[in-house]
Scaffold this active site. Structure first.
Site, PDB file in Angstrom:
ATOM      1  N   ASP A   1       0.852  -1.192   0.000  1.00 44.04           N
ATOM      2  CA  ASP A   1       0.000   0.000   0.000  1.00 44.04           C
ATOM      3  C   ASP A   1       0.890   1.245   0.000  1.00 44.04           C
ATOM      4  O   ASP A   1       2.107   1.150   0.222  1.00 44.04           O
ATOM      5  CB  ASP A   1      -0.886  -0.042   1.254  1.00 44.04           C
ATOM      6  CG  ASP A   1      -2.012   0.968   1.193  1.00 44.04           C
ATOM      7  OD1 ASP A   1      -2.323   1.458   0.103  1.00 44.04           O
ATOM      8  OD2 ASP A   1      -2.587   1.282   2.257  1.00 44.04           O
TER       9      ASP A   1
ATOM     10  N   GLU B   1       2.956   4.790  -4.055  1.00 44.69           N
ATOM     11  CA  GLU B   1       3.012   5.654  -5.267  1.00 44.69           C
ATOM     12  C   GLU B   1       4.403   6.188  -5.543  1.00 44.69           C
ATOM     13  O   GLU B   1       4.710   6.405  -6.716  1.00 44.69           O
ATOM     14  CB  GLU B   1       2.022   6.805  -5.112  1.00 44.69           C
ATOM     15  CG  GLU B   1       0.579   6.380  -5.083  1.00 44.69           C
ATOM     16  CD  GLU B   1       0.140   5.624  -3.841  1.00 44.69           C
ATOM     17  OE1 GLU B   1       0.662   5.936  -2.773  1.00 44.69           O
ATOM     18  OE2 GLU B   1      -0.688   4.718  -3.956  1.00 44.69           O
TER      19      GLU B   1
ATOM     20  N   ASP C   1      -8.989   4.180  -2.430  1.00 46.50           N
ATOM     21  CA  ASP C   1      -9.995   4.614  -1.453  1.00 46.50           C
ATOM     22  C   ASP C   1     -11.240   5.220  -2.108  1.00 46.50           C
ATOM     23  O   ASP C   1     -11.474   6.438  -2.056  1.00 46.50           O
ATOM     24  CB  ASP C   1      -9.370   5.634  -0.498  1.00 46.50           C
ATOM     25  CG  ASP C   1      -8.224   5.031   0.287  1.00 46.50           C
ATOM     26  OD1 ASP C   1      -8.075   3.800   0.267  1.00 46.50           O
ATOM     27  OD2 ASP C   1      -7.469   5.789   0.918  1.00 46.50           O
TER      28      ASP C   1
HETATM   29  O1  LIG Z   1      -3.488   1.176   5.776  1.00 44.13           O
HETATM   30  C1  LIG Z   1      -4.539   2.019   6.038  1.00 44.13           C
HETATM   31  C2  LIG Z   1      -5.217   2.483   4.770  1.00 44.13           C
HETATM   32  O2  LIG Z   1      -4.246   3.215   4.005  1.00 44.13           O
HETATM   33  C3  LIG Z   1      -4.676   3.711   2.724  1.00 44.13           C
HETATM   34  O3  LIG Z   1      -5.604   4.779   2.838  1.00 44.13           O
HETATM   35  C4  LIG Z   1      -5.148   5.992   3.491  1.00 44.13           C
HETATM   36  C5  LIG Z   1      -4.685   7.028   2.492  1.00 44.13           C
HETATM   37  O4  LIG Z   1      -3.642   6.501   1.736  1.00 44.13           O
HETATM   38  C6  LIG Z   1      -4.214   8.253   3.250  1.00 44.13           C
HETATM   39  O5  LIG Z   1      -3.736   9.264   2.434  1.00 44.13           O
HETATM   40  C7  LIG Z   1      -5.345   8.828   4.074  1.00 44.13           C
HETATM   41  O6  LIG Z   1      -6.348   9.362   3.184  1.00 44.13           O
HETATM   42  C8  LIG Z   1      -7.445  10.143   3.691  1.00 44.13           C
HETATM   43  C9  LIG Z   1      -7.133  11.596   3.681  1.00 44.13           C
HETATM   44  O7  LIG Z   1      -6.163  11.821   4.694  1.00 44.13           O
HETATM   45  C10 LIG Z   1      -8.389  12.424   3.998  1.00 44.13           C
HETATM   46  O8  LIG Z   1      -8.092  13.782   3.904  1.00 44.13           O
HETATM   47  C11 LIG Z   1      -9.527  12.124   3.052  1.00 44.13           C
HETATM   48  O9  LIG Z   1      -9.254  12.577   1.754  1.00 44.13           O
HETATM   49  O10 LIG Z   1      -9.741  10.728   3.046  1.00 44.13           O
HETATM   50  C12 LIG Z   1      -8.594   9.914   2.730  1.00 44.13           C
HETATM   51  C13 LIG Z   1      -9.052   8.458   2.862  1.00 44.13           C
HETATM   52  O11 LIG Z   1      -8.959   7.870   1.636  1.00 44.13           O
HETATM   53  O12 LIG Z   1      -5.846   7.837   4.922  1.00 44.13           O
HETATM   54  C14 LIG Z   1      -6.270   6.604   4.304  1.00 44.13           C
HETATM   55  C15 LIG Z   1      -6.681   5.696   5.423  1.00 44.13           C
HETATM   56  O13 LIG Z   1      -7.750   6.236   6.085  1.00 44.13           O
HETATM   57  C16 LIG Z   1      -5.238   2.562   1.887  1.00 44.13           C
HETATM   58  O14 LIG Z   1      -5.664   3.021   0.651  1.00 44.13           O
HETATM   59  C17 LIG Z   1      -6.334   1.817   2.627  1.00 44.13           C
HETATM   60  O15 LIG Z   1      -6.782   0.744   1.852  1.00 44.13           O
HETATM   61  C18 LIG Z   1      -5.767   1.319   3.957  1.00 44.13           C
HETATM   62  O16 LIG Z   1      -6.796   0.705   4.677  1.00 44.13           O
END
Ligand SMILES: OC[C@H]1O[C@H](O[C@H]2[C@H](O)[C@@H](O)[C@@H](O[C@H]3[C@H](O)[C@@H](O)[C@@H](O)O[C@@H]3CO)O[C@@H]2CO)[C@H](O)[C@@H](O)[C@@H]1O
Length: 659
Positions: free
Chosen positions: A315, A318, A408
């Site tokens: 994960d 990038e 996501d």
């Molecule tokens: O391992 C945990 C999860 O990690 C990934 O998702 C995370 C993502 O990569 C982060 O950048 C962040 O994203 C959040 C962002 O901070 C927030 O502002 C809003 O835009 O929502 C985003 C959520 O997509 O946190 C994510 C985890 O909450 C990975 O893609 C997941 O599959 C993993 O479960």
């Protein structure tokens, strides 16, 4: 400029390129020039613009994971892998960028691949110039490949001859897998697997909370007091275990992996260790461009897998780092301001360099290839174990090592359509093993989130034949596993999962075919019906191999209109026959149509056949239908044969049968 060619593949080297990935190509010098390919090149001081006419009747498909219609005309694409966060339709770029597209013009398909992993590469399909495709290359040295067709299928065969055939995932990885951020403690997970028995889960994913302080290759001893017992309990139930492994190594003098990795992590141009920020806090990142780093990493993976872990989930690769984002976010917050696209701040800072083939190359110049080298090193770590890798990011060639998913996503009716576009876009760009977070990842963060069971069932529905099939959810999201739903919806999910298992032998045969040839497993309709102009705008139906058309319902109804391309089709549930080249009102909640000339292996050694001809290879047995005769190349146990007219109970080994 130099042009080489071999078997319908051309490599054009402009100036003196250092390709981010050296792909397999041994051509001979060719007398062809840019003019023969209808290309022009404008050389600037530090960049190039490559142009090609865009005809009015031309279709442009490919480019991997792009949140726009499958015919990519009239969009300007930035090719930079980023952590896309909460993305929507037209969000660009996303996690995976593949600078490969296919033009279909006057019945002829041709492929174009720009081997640049730069974060500043831009591909403009008829936006800045109505009648041109313009490729803005942010460096003067580049390698291009051109693949002759004339079919899209032939282009893909040639593209994957160069960039690698899709890897063959294990058969269990085609089953229903479950995940969430995060399952724990260990006893709960075993209980969940037992509760889910009737849904036939084949694997469980562990997200980041299984680790001790997010240190890679460690267990949190409170949540997982006895990992060995946990793994044994899962395996006893026939369930595999996949753990997440990010690229972030906690910068901590007491952490042995940090110490053993010194000298192998990314550095700044000044030769200082680059210490960034991710889940573990202060973090360093393996420089996967270095061979030495990849060897070290493969050993770590090998040792981790030895305890019985069956797969690795890569994960954040990038690769993402939070440093720049956090700094700007604070400033913007103080100013009460927002940025147009803050997601681009999640990259490594521009002063990071990679050591690649003895040279220091700026991160942003080869960024997109980072996940590919990480996946390659991870793959090596499986040694003699059947590999399963899931990767969020990638570049051309990722198909050789991993399955990918679309990150996501946000639960909404709009997203259903978008997910089909993303998955089919990847599929037509060489990446066969592809899927989504079924149920969509985002939790209860904003008002646009739809947590209704109706929508959740439809997510299972669109993914029915996606090669990678997993539910996954954020910490603050609803439970998406079917057992948590009211009986009406649970039954619908059960039907979908059972149907998937029914067709699993067919899906696995297609995975083998894909591994051998580069043919996608699921395809947009235009892949198999290239001459049919209708198919280029139909994005809510897909083919599964050559023989099955599926039209998932993606609106809050139970019926839909289905386009059937030319030929005869049999509705799977009712056996009703339809003449193609027509629109029909489907009466099924899972509209599945079987193409004339099909032989499809099903669960429990059943065979489905429609039409008095057809050929298929299953389990190394060639099955052929000639008129009413079904022949098998060697004795094979068959339970039942299902034809358009009847069902024949066989229950014995066969080499031929009169239907
Ligand atoms: O391992 C945990 C999860 O990690 C990934 O998702 C995370 C993502 O990569 C982060 O950048 C962040 O994203 C959040 C962002 O901070 C927030 O502002 C809003 O835009 O929502 C985003 C959520 O997509 O946190 C994510 C985890 O909450 C990975 O893609 C997941 O599959 C993993 O479960």
């Amino acid at each position: 400029m130099q042009v080489e060619e071999k078997d319908g593949i051309y490599r054009i080297r402009i100036n003196n390129p250092l390709p981010p990935v050296e792909f397999n190509f041994q051509g001979v010098n060719s007398s062809k020039s840019l003019h023969d390919f209808n290309l022009t090149i404008e050389e600037k001081e530090n960049s190039l613009i490559i142009s090609k006419p865009l005809e009015l009747e031309e279709h442009i498909v490919g480019l991997g994971e792009k949140a726009v219609e499958l015919d990519r005309r009239r969009f300007r694409f930035r090719m930079c892998n980023i952590d896309a966060g909460k993305y929507f339709k037209f969000s660009d770029p996303l996690y995976i960028n593949i600078p490969f597209f296919i033009s279909v013009y006057k019945g002829k398909a041709t492929g174009y691949f720009i081997n640049s992993a730069s974060c500043d590469l831009v591909i403009d399909i008829g936006v800045s110039d109505y009648s041109k495709i313009k490729i803005f290359v942010p460096h003067r040295d580049v390698e291009l490949f051109i693949f002759e067709g004339p079919t899209i299928e032939k282009v893909l065969e040639r593209y994957t001859d160069v960039t690698g055939k899709p890897y063959l995932m294990p058969e269990w990885a085609l089953g229903y897998m479950i995940s969430r951020y995060s399952y724990y403690p260990q006893d709960y997970i075993i209980k969940l697997v037992d509760l889910m028995k009737e849904f036939r889960v084949t694997a469980v994913f562990l997200d980041i909370d299984f680790m001790d302080s997010f240190k890679l290759f460690t267990w949190d001893k409170e949540k997982f007091p006895d990992p060995q017992k946990f793994i044994e309990e899962l395996h006893k139930r026939g369930v595999k275990l996949i753990t997440i492994v990010d690229h972030s190594v906690r910068a901590d003098q007491k952490y042995p992996i940090f110490i053993s990795g010194l000298g192998k992590f990314c550095e700044t141009g000044k030769g200082e260790l680059f210490v960034g920020k991710l889940w573990p806090g202060n973090t360093v990142y393996p420089d996967f461009f270095k061979e030495e780093t990849r060897k070290w990493w493969s050993e770590l993976i090998y040792n981790w897998l030895k305890q019985g872990v069956d797969g690795i989930w890569l994960d954040m690769n990038e690769p993402t780092d939070f440093t720049t984002y956090d700094t700007y976010y604070e400033i913007l917050n103080q100013l009460h301001a927002t940025m147009k696209d803050e997601r681009l701040l999640l990259t490594f800072p521009p002063n990071v360099v990679h050591e690649y083939k003895g040279k220091k190359v700026p991160h942003l110049m080869i960024r997109n290839a980072y996940p590919l080298y990480e996946a390659m090193a991870t793959f090596e770590g499986f040694k003699d174990k059947e590999p399963f890798i899931l990767s969020r990011s990638g570049y051309a060639g990722i198909q050789k090592y991993a399955c990918v998913w679309t990150g996501d996503n946000t639960p909404s009716w709009d997203d259903l359509k978008l997910q089909l576009q993303l998955v089919l876009g990847l599929s037509i760009s060489g990446v066969s093993c592809v899927g989504i977070d079924i149920g969509a990842f985002q939790g209860r963060g904003s008002r646009d989130i739809d947590n209704s069971p109706e929508l959740l069932v439809k997510y299972f529905g669109i993914a029915l034949f996606f090669p990678f099939f997993r539910t996954h959810k954020a910490t603050n999201g609803i439970d998406t596993e079917p057992i948590f739903l009211p009986s009406y919806y649970r039954e619908k999910m059960k039907k979908i999962i059972d149907t998937r298992y029914k067709f699993l032998p067919y899906l696995y045969s297609l995975a083998i075919e894909s591994h051998e040839t580069g043919h996608p497993i699921i395809r947009p309709l235009f892949y198999d019906f290239q001459e049919d102009e209708n198919t280029y705008r139909i994005e809510d139906e897909y083919m599964v191999g050559k023989f099955l058309l599926y039209a998932p319902i993606i609106t809050p109804t139970e019926r839909r209109l289905v386009y059937l391309p030319s030929g005869r089709w049999m509705e799977f549930w009712t056996k009703e026959i339809f003449e193609g080249n027509s629109w029909i009102n489907s009466s099924s909640d899972l509209p599945i149509y079987i193409r004339e000339g099909s032989i499809i292996p099903l669960e429990n050694n059943d065979i489905l056949t429609f039409g008095n001809y057809g050929k298929f290879k299953y389990n190394n047995v060639f099955i052929e239908r000639e008129g009413n005769l079904l022949k098998l190349s060697k004795p094979f146990f068959v339970r039942k044969i299902i034809t358009e007219k009847k069902e024949i109970e066989v229950n014995k080994e066969l080499t031929s049968i009169d239907l």
